[in-house]
Write a protein that holds these residues in place. Structure first.
Motif, short mmCIF file in Angstrom:
data_model
loop_
_atom_site.label_atom_id
_atom_site.label_comp_id
_atom_site.label_asym_id
_atom_site.label_seq_id
_atom_site.Cartn_x
_atom_site.Cartn_y
_atom_site.Cartn_z
N ILE A 140 0.85 -1.18 0.00
CA ILE A 140 0.00 0.00 0.00
C ILE A 140 0.89 1.24 0.00
O ILE A 140 1.90 1.29 0.70
N LYS A 174 -12.80 -2.43 -9.78
CA LYS A 174 -12.12 -1.51 -8.88
C LYS A 174 -11.93 -0.15 -9.55
O LYS A 174 -11.92 -0.04 -10.78
N GLU A 197 -4.53 1.11 -8.12
CA GLU A 197 -5.89 0.95 -7.61
C GLU A 197 -6.14 1.91 -6.46
O GLU A 197 -5.33 2.01 -5.53
N CYS A 199 -7.87 2.84 -3.18
CA CYS A 199 -8.57 2.17 -2.08
C CYS A 199 -9.35 3.17 -1.23
O CYS A 199 -10.51 2.93 -0.88
N GLU A 200 -8.70 4.28 -0.88
CA GLU A 200 -9.34 5.29 -0.04
C GLU A 200 -8.99 6.68 -0.54
O GLU A 200 -7.92 6.90 -1.12
N GLY A 203 -9.47 8.97 3.72
CA GLY A 203 -9.96 8.04 4.73
C GLY A 203 -11.28 7.38 4.39
O GLY A 203 -11.77 6.54 5.16
N ILE A 204 -11.89 7.72 3.26
CA ILE A 204 -13.18 7.15 2.86
C ILE A 204 -12.92 5.99 1.91
O ILE A 204 -12.29 6.15 0.86
N ASN A 205 -13.40 4.81 2.25
CA ASN A 205 -13.23 3.62 1.42
C ASN A 205 -14.07 3.77 0.15
O ASN A 205 -15.26 4.09 0.20
N VAL A 206 -13.44 3.54 -1.02
CA VAL A 206 -14.15 3.72 -2.29
C VAL A 206 -14.56 2.39 -2.90
O VAL A 206 -15.04 2.35 -4.04
N GLU A 207 -14.37 1.29 -2.18
CA GLU A 207 -14.75 -0.01 -2.71
C GLU A 207 -16.26 -0.04 -2.99
O GLU A 207 -17.07 0.34 -2.13
N LYS A 209 -17.84 1.81 -5.03
CA LYS A 209 -18.35 3.10 -5.50
C LYS A 209 -18.08 3.25 -7.00
O LYS A 209 -17.21 2.59 -7.56
N LYS A 228 -4.99 6.46 -0.70
CA LYS A 228 -4.40 5.17 -0.37
C LYS A 228 -4.51 4.31 -1.62
O LYS A 228 -5.61 4.04 -2.10
#
Length: 606
Positions: A140, A174, A197, A199-200, A203-207, A209, A228
């Motif tokens: 990461i 993704k 890719e 990921c965030e 701090g907000i997870n984009v999985e 979305k 991230k």
């Protein structure tokens, strides 16, 4: 020099050892003394030892000392120096010598090689990746960028961007980085690459979305944005291209419904010189306007995409506008958007009906035709003008580019040529045409025409000795290539007013012509200005009379046809609505061509 003597000096040890081994084995080998002497001299040459030292220094990576380059744009500086020296080239021999030295291919190759090495940026070196890594863990990286509040130049209703675009990966679903804009914040950081890719974001997870939801997160963020990312398996390490092109069409990104991101688009007009910095995407190039101080690149349609669009537009001519069919017959319809980017949003590559594996069928065919004065524009209608790769051509003492005046009959080209030559007959020249018609009373062979027989003219035509020729009322007329070259070799500026279909035979690396289009005004202005000075019609060879309305209309119609078919070949256009002002502009243009660097086709490079 013996191996012992070499060892006492600062020679490359490996070469010294090789030389010593050669001398020890000399008696055991069957080679001739001449071969031993050659190899011995080679191993002792200063040049070879210098090359080994450079090679070793690069391999060592500067372990003993840092050898950072002072700059990485020496080629650009050399070009700027050329422009500074040009006005002073005749003031001193040193200036002239430096001017020609900087244009030599070997010197320019050396400067380009220096810049290529300098841009690698060897320092600082990042620590090696630990060898013991849990195979189940993914690497990461966390990247922080400062959000810019400046839109891209020329964008309308632009949202702040960070210089990258995103999309949904078709296989994994993704969110991934689709494009990194040259010169943008993401590019300058050097930490975000195509294929990473996301990921965030802050701090907000984009999985799970979609790109538009990620866009809203970015729009609502202030100051620093934290990403991230999971690094892509292979990084996009492409370097900035040095290709320059001349645009042969107008482009407005805000009106392009297929552009991946309107905010990232770059507007330009026909004739603009563009610096293409990236051609990685087959359909969307990244470019800057040459000379623009803004380092951020913008998106423009690639040559492949623009050619496809032109074919599409031509296929719609004369058809129902509600039925939008591509050249290959597939329906355009309402293309589905793959909304990404918000960085910006991106359309699917199928928006114009083709995929990555498809090769657009839009290459220009070449048709061998004999030039004559009859209309033969079928070949020209096949040409698809998008971009032309260019380089800068600098004036050279003793060589003058021919001035070619193109335009419809009756627009005033011959009068402009006559006035130009009259300003300085020892500076300007024009070729005397050939004809097979009989000489008339008062004419002098070699002055108005070179008079030859029809058979002689036919033989010269078949041998390809004419840059243009035609038949009028049973007689041949033509201009020989040799006569043009002889004027250039004599150190004169050759002025030509050929038929427009001769352009493709004149626009060659050998002649390097400067083509000026003489454009007529509107019908009303054309009629008023020519009638006020009692201009004589050029449509009637035997009767002196004024132009008719039909002839004025034909001038305008012919002008539109010439501009449509050949406009991409023109270096400049001059509107001849007033002969005096048009002539002043012509004088200024001729002076510029003879004294200033000009962009010319890259194929003209010596």
């Amino acid at each position: 020099m013996s191996a012992v003597a070499m060892a006492n000096r600062t020679w490359e040890p490996s070469l010294s050892n090789l030389l010593a081994s050669l001398e020890e084995s000399k008696q055991e080998l069957t080679n001739s003394d001449e071969e031993f002497s050659f190899l011995s001299n080679l191993l002792q040459s200063k040049e070879l030892h210098a090359l080994f030292q450079v090679h070793n220094k690069i391999l060592e990576g500067g372990k003993d000392e840092k050898c950072n380059p002072i700059l990485s744009s020496s080629m650009q500086i050399a070009l700027e120096v050329l422009e500074v020296i040009l006005p002073r080239i005749n003031l001193s021999e040193d200036s002239k010598e430096l001017f020609f030295l900087l244009q030599r291919p070997h010197m320019q190759g050396l400067l380009c090689a220096h810049d290529a090495v300098a841009q690698k940026d060897y320092f600082p070196r990042l620590p090696e990746i630990p060898q013991e890594v849990d195979d189940n863990e993914e690497t990461i990286k966390i990247v922080q960028l400062v959000k810019s509040n400046e839109p891209m130049d020329g964008a309308l209703n632009a949202e702040p961007i960070v210089g990258a675009t995103i999309k949904t990966d078709e296989d994994t679903g993704k969110i991934v980085i689709a494009r990194v804009m040259h010169g943008g914040a993401a590019d300058r950081s050097g930490l975000i690459h195509v294929g990473d890719e996301v990921c965030e974001v802050n701090g907000i997870n984009v999985e799970g979305k979609v790109p538009n939801e990620v866009l809203k997160i970015l729009q609502n963020s202030e100051g620093t944005i934290t990403f991230k990312l999971i690094p892509a398996e292979s990084k996009d390490s492409s370097r900035e291209s040095k290709v320059r092109v001349r645009a042969l069409f107008d482009y407005n990104a805000s009106k392009d419904q297929y552009i991946p991101c309107r905010e990232a688009g770059l507007d330009f007009t026909k004739g603009t010189i563009l610096h293409i910095v990236s051609q990685n995407d087959p359909y969307w190039w990244q470019a800057r306007i040459e000379g623009d101080k803004n380092i951020r690149a913008g998106l423009i349609p690639s040559r492949t995409l623009q050619e496809r669009r032109i074919i599409h537009e031509r296929s719609l001519m004369g058809k129902d506008p509600n039925k939008e069919f591509l050249a290959n017959g597939s329906c355009l319809g309402n293309p589905e958007k793959v909304q990404l980017l918000g960085l910006c949003s991106e359309f699917a590559k199928t928006s114009l009906g083709f995929s990555d594996c498809e090769t657009p069928k839009c290459s220009v065919r070449t048709k061998k035709i004999m030039y004559d004065t009859a209309e033969a524009d079928d070949f020209d209608r096949e040409e698809i003008a998008t971009y032309e790769e260019v380089i800068k051509l600098y004036p050279r003492p003793g060589f003058h580019r021919p001035i070619v005046l193109i335009g419809p009959p009756g627009v005033g080209r011959n009068e402009l040529k006559r006035r130009l030559i009259a300003t300085d007959p020892e500076k300007f020249g024009t070729p005397v045409p050939y004809t097979s018609r009989p000489i008339r009373p008062g004419e002098i062979n070699g002055k108005e025409y070179f008079f030859v027989t029809r058979d002689e003219m036919q033989e010269q035509i078949e041998s390809g000795n004419f840059i243009e020729f035609g038949e009028y009322k049973g007689n041949f007329y033509g201009t020989s290539a040799e006569s043009v070259v002889s004027i250039i070799n004599a150190g004169l500026i050759c002025v030509l007013t050929p038929h427009y279909q001769a352009l493709k035979m004149l626009r060659t690396p050998q002649l390097k012509p400067y083509i000026i289009y003489i454009k007529p005004p509107s019908f009303e202005v054309l009629k008023e200005t020519r009638s006020s000075v009692h201009a004589r019609s050029t449509f009637d060879e035997f009767n002196s009379r004024g132009f008719t309305d039909e002839e004025f209309q034909e001038i305008v119609r012919s002008s539109e046809r010439i501009e449509f078919l050949y406009g991409h070949l023109f270096d400049e256009s001059i509107l001849n609505d007033d002969l005096s002002s048009a002539f002043e502009q012509l004088l200024y243009s001729v002076h510029r061509v003879d004294t200033e660097p000009m962009w010319v086709p890259a194929a003209w490079a010596d």
